[in-house]
Design a protein around this motif. Sequence first.
Motif, PDB file in Angstrom:
ATOM      1  N   GLY A  20       0.819  -1.204   0.000  1.00 42.43           N
ATOM      2  CA  GLY A  20       0.000   0.000   0.000  1.00 42.43           C
ATOM      3  C   GLY A  20       0.853   1.254   0.000  1.00 42.43           C
ATOM      4  O   GLY A  20       0.468   2.286  -0.563  1.00 42.43           O
ATOM      5  N   TYR A  21       2.036   1.173   0.625  1.00 44.10           N
ATOM      6  CA  TYR A  21       2.950   2.313   0.654  1.00 44.10           C
ATOM      7  C   TYR A  21       3.435   2.650  -0.758  1.00 44.10           C
ATOM      8  O   TYR A  21       3.483   3.818  -1.144  1.00 44.10           O
ATOM      9  CB  TYR A  21       4.134   1.984   1.565  1.00 44.10           C
ATOM     10  CG  TYR A  21       5.081   3.138   1.779  1.00 44.10           C
ATOM     11  CD1 TYR A  21       4.660   4.315   2.390  1.00 44.10           C
ATOM     12  CD2 TYR A  21       6.421   3.037   1.408  1.00 44.10           C
ATOM     13  CE1 TYR A  21       5.539   5.370   2.613  1.00 44.10           C
ATOM     14  CE2 TYR A  21       7.303   4.070   1.626  1.00 44.10           C
ATOM     15  CZ  TYR A  21       6.857   5.241   2.232  1.00 44.10           C
ATOM     16  OH  TYR A  21       7.731   6.279   2.435  1.00 44.10           O
ATOM     17  N   GLN A  22       3.800   1.627  -1.524  1.00 43.57           N
ATOM     18  CA  GLN A  22       4.221   1.862  -2.902  1.00 43.57           C
ATOM     19  C   GLN A  22       3.076   2.424  -3.743  1.00 43.57           C
ATOM     20  O   GLN A  22       3.285   3.305  -4.579  1.00 43.57           O
ATOM     21  CB  GLN A  22       4.736   0.556  -3.519  1.00 43.57           C
ATOM     22  CG  GLN A  22       6.080   0.112  -2.968  1.00 43.57           C
ATOM     23  CD  GLN A  22       6.392  -1.324  -3.311  1.00 43.57           C
ATOM     24  OE1 GLN A  22       5.801  -2.244  -2.742  1.00 43.57           O
ATOM     25  NE2 GLN A  22       7.303  -1.517  -4.239  1.00 43.57           N
ATOM     26  N   ARG A  23       1.866   1.934  -3.508  1.00 40.46           N
ATOM     27  CA  ARG A  23       0.705   2.445  -4.242  1.00 40.46           C
ATOM     28  C   ARG A  23       0.439   3.911  -3.901  1.00 40.46           C
ATOM     29  O   ARG A  23      -0.006   4.678  -4.744  1.00 40.46           O
ATOM     30  CB  ARG A  23      -0.522   1.595  -3.962  1.00 40.46           C
ATOM     31  CG  ARG A  23      -0.461   0.194  -4.569  1.00 40.46           C
ATOM     32  CD  ARG A  23      -1.799  -0.526  -4.482  1.00 40.46           C
ATOM     33  NE  ARG A  23      -1.750  -1.811  -5.168  1.00 40.46           N
ATOM     34  CZ  ARG A  23      -1.477  -2.968  -4.581  1.00 40.46           C
ATOM     35  NH1 ARG A  23      -1.211  -2.996  -3.274  1.00 40.46           N
ATOM     36  NH2 ARG A  23      -1.458  -4.096  -5.272  1.00 40.46           N
ATOM     37  N   SER A  24       0.719   4.297  -2.643  1.00 39.87           N
ATOM     38  CA  SER A  24       0.523   5.703  -2.263  1.00 39.87           C
ATOM     39  C   SER A  24       1.524   6.601  -2.986  1.00 39.87           C
ATOM     40  O   SER A  24       1.200   7.727  -3.362  1.00 39.87           O
ATOM     41  CB  SER A  24       0.654   5.868  -0.746  1.00 39.87           C
ATOM     42  OG  SER A  24       1.994   5.718  -0.308  1.00 39.87           O
ATOM     43  N   PHE A  27       0.203   7.017  -6.390  1.00 43.18           N
ATOM     44  CA  PHE A  27      -0.962   7.905  -6.355  1.00 43.18           C
ATOM     45  C   PHE A  27      -0.556   9.371  -6.280  1.00 43.18           C
ATOM     46  O   PHE A  27      -1.110  10.212  -6.994  1.00 43.18           O
ATOM     47  CB  PHE A  27      -1.847   7.545  -5.160  1.00 43.18           C
ATOM     48  CG  PHE A  27      -3.017   8.476  -4.970  1.00 43.18           C
ATOM     49  CD1 PHE A  27      -4.080   8.464  -5.875  1.00 43.18           C
ATOM     50  CD2 PHE A  27      -3.053   9.372  -3.913  1.00 43.18           C
ATOM     51  CE1 PHE A  27      -5.162   9.330  -5.713  1.00 43.18           C
ATOM     52  CE2 PHE A  27      -4.123  10.231  -3.741  1.00 43.18           C
ATOM     53  CZ  PHE A  27      -5.179  10.215  -4.640  1.00 43.18           C
ATOM     54  N   PHE A  28       0.410   9.696  -5.438  1.00 38.21           N
ATOM     55  CA  PHE A  28       0.850  11.092  -5.340  1.00 38.21           C
ATOM     56  C   PHE A  28       1.495  11.562  -6.648  1.00 38.21           C
ATOM     57  O   PHE A  28       1.291  12.698  -7.079  1.00 38.21           O
ATOM     58  CB  PHE A  28       1.822  11.269  -4.177  1.00 38.21           C
ATOM     59  CG  PHE A  28       1.143  11.381  -2.841  1.00 38.21           C
ATOM     60  CD1 PHE A  28       0.291  12.434  -2.562  1.00 38.21           C
ATOM     61  CD2 PHE A  28       1.355  10.421  -1.864  1.00 38.21           C
ATOM     62  CE1 PHE A  28      -0.351  12.537  -1.330  1.00 38.21           C
ATOM     63  CE2 PHE A  28       0.726  10.511  -0.633  1.00 38.21           C
ATOM     64  CZ  PHE A  28      -0.134  11.575  -0.366  1.00 38.21           C
ATOM     65  N   PHE A 198       4.438  12.837   2.994  1.00 40.35           N
ATOM     66  CA  PHE A 198       4.163  11.430   2.727  1.00 40.35           C
ATOM     67  C   PHE A 198       4.998  10.813   1.604  1.00 40.35           C
ATOM     68  O   PHE A 198       5.075   9.585   1.510  1.00 40.35           O
ATOM     69  CB  PHE A 198       2.675  11.235   2.398  1.00 40.35           C
ATOM     70  CG  PHE A 198       1.763  11.628   3.520  1.00 40.35           C
ATOM     71  CD1 PHE A 198       1.651  10.825   4.649  1.00 40.35           C
ATOM     72  CD2 PHE A 198       1.034  12.803   3.475  1.00 40.35           C
ATOM     73  CE1 PHE A 198       0.812  11.173   5.699  1.00 40.35           C
ATOM     74  CE2 PHE A 198       0.192  13.165   4.516  1.00 40.35           C
ATOM     75  CZ  PHE A 198       0.085  12.357   5.635  1.00 40.35           C
TER      76      PHE A 198
END
Length: 452
Positions: A20-24, A27-28, A198
């Motif tokens: 999920g961290y990589q996906r965030s 996303f940014f 983030f």
Amino acid sequence: MQEAASQSVDEFIDSQPVSGYQRSIIFFCFLVVALDGFDSACIGFVGPAIRAHWQLTVAALSPVFGAGLFGTMAGGILLGPVADRYGRKTVLVASVALFGLASVVSAFSPDIHFLAFMRFVTGIGLGGAMPNSITLTSEYCPGAKRSGYVTLMFCGFTIGASAGGLLTAEIVGTVGWQGILVAGGVLPLLLVPFLMGFLPESIRYLLLIDRAKSYVRVASIASRVAAPGVTVPRLRADEKVRRSPVKALFEKGVVTGTLLIWTIFFSSLLIIYLLTSWMPVLLSSAGIPLESAALISMMHQVGAALGCIWLGRQMDRFNPHRVLAWSYFVAIPIIVLCAFSGSHKALLVLSVFALGFLISGGNIGAYALVSGYYPTSSRSTGVSWANAVGRVGAALGSMAGGLMMAAGLRLQEIILVLAIPAAVATGCLCLLGIIRSHRKAGPVGEPVHSLH
């Protein structure tokens, strides 16, 4: 946290499921390029309002559009090497803040000359933001899924351009061109604190610049990438720092690929910008109502969004150079079909959609390709300079339509000309694929890394 055996960054990321961290992070970066797309689309729609505000001729408005493109070129050339020296996140955040602030200031321009200057400054920020979004996304994606994730992230540009264009067309009469530019500046400025808080710096970059001092930061970031319960190993960067990221683009064994990549980007963006800038005018001059011409042109963006996602997945499954080469090759007969469609709306819609799918989708795929061509120490420079050279093609494409119309060429002839850069891009991708296949068989430690 118990220390495990040493492992390269590539091996570590490839061994973990996408977190999920990589996906965030993706996303940014998606939001950043979406704001880039919004800016690119809205300035075209506010052009008539700017022209009416100062009672300008069409020619007097041209510097405003050209300044943004030249600013993007300058930003890519200048900020790419800076990002390789001082960090992707640092330059990305600064670039977003710059184009946001410049857009707000431009809304209060006292005359057209100041507005053109501020559009140039805005372009510098955009020229630093987009390539570093691509680079950062690429460096946090596993090799087997890199192309798919990079192209998915880049869909933000198409979505931002489509949404920005439609929104601007609806509300520019209410808020004026100044209100649109303020909105285009406030949104990125609101994003800046979130990027600072983030968005992480690239692990590869941190290990490359100072492995000892950066290891605590690297371990903290890696622990968020790792699957639950996985012990994070001591990571290493299997590369050497190069003093000049610019010189790295022209090293022996690399320079030929660099020139081929530049030619691909130049050819792609020439086609895209000639089509998107002049298609409504060309179709209207052929007797197609303006409303229908605008809808037909919009199909190019729809095709681009779907094309980049599909092509990105195919690039992960098969040889990426062949996938993109076939994309541009198939586009050649589609260009011919588009040229001879005449007033047949169904054929026009189909061909314009297909060109967006194949050419614009292929161009986005090329960003994924170039992000895997260069090593960490020169990756941001490589992506930024390829994008900058592509903007030269974009500027020429924007001007070429008007020049060919002034020379008396018909719609059919102008569209047929696009087959030439499509063929050039096809050939360059084939040659680049041959070069890469030979490089993969070379000794370990060569400056060019495999895409996967």
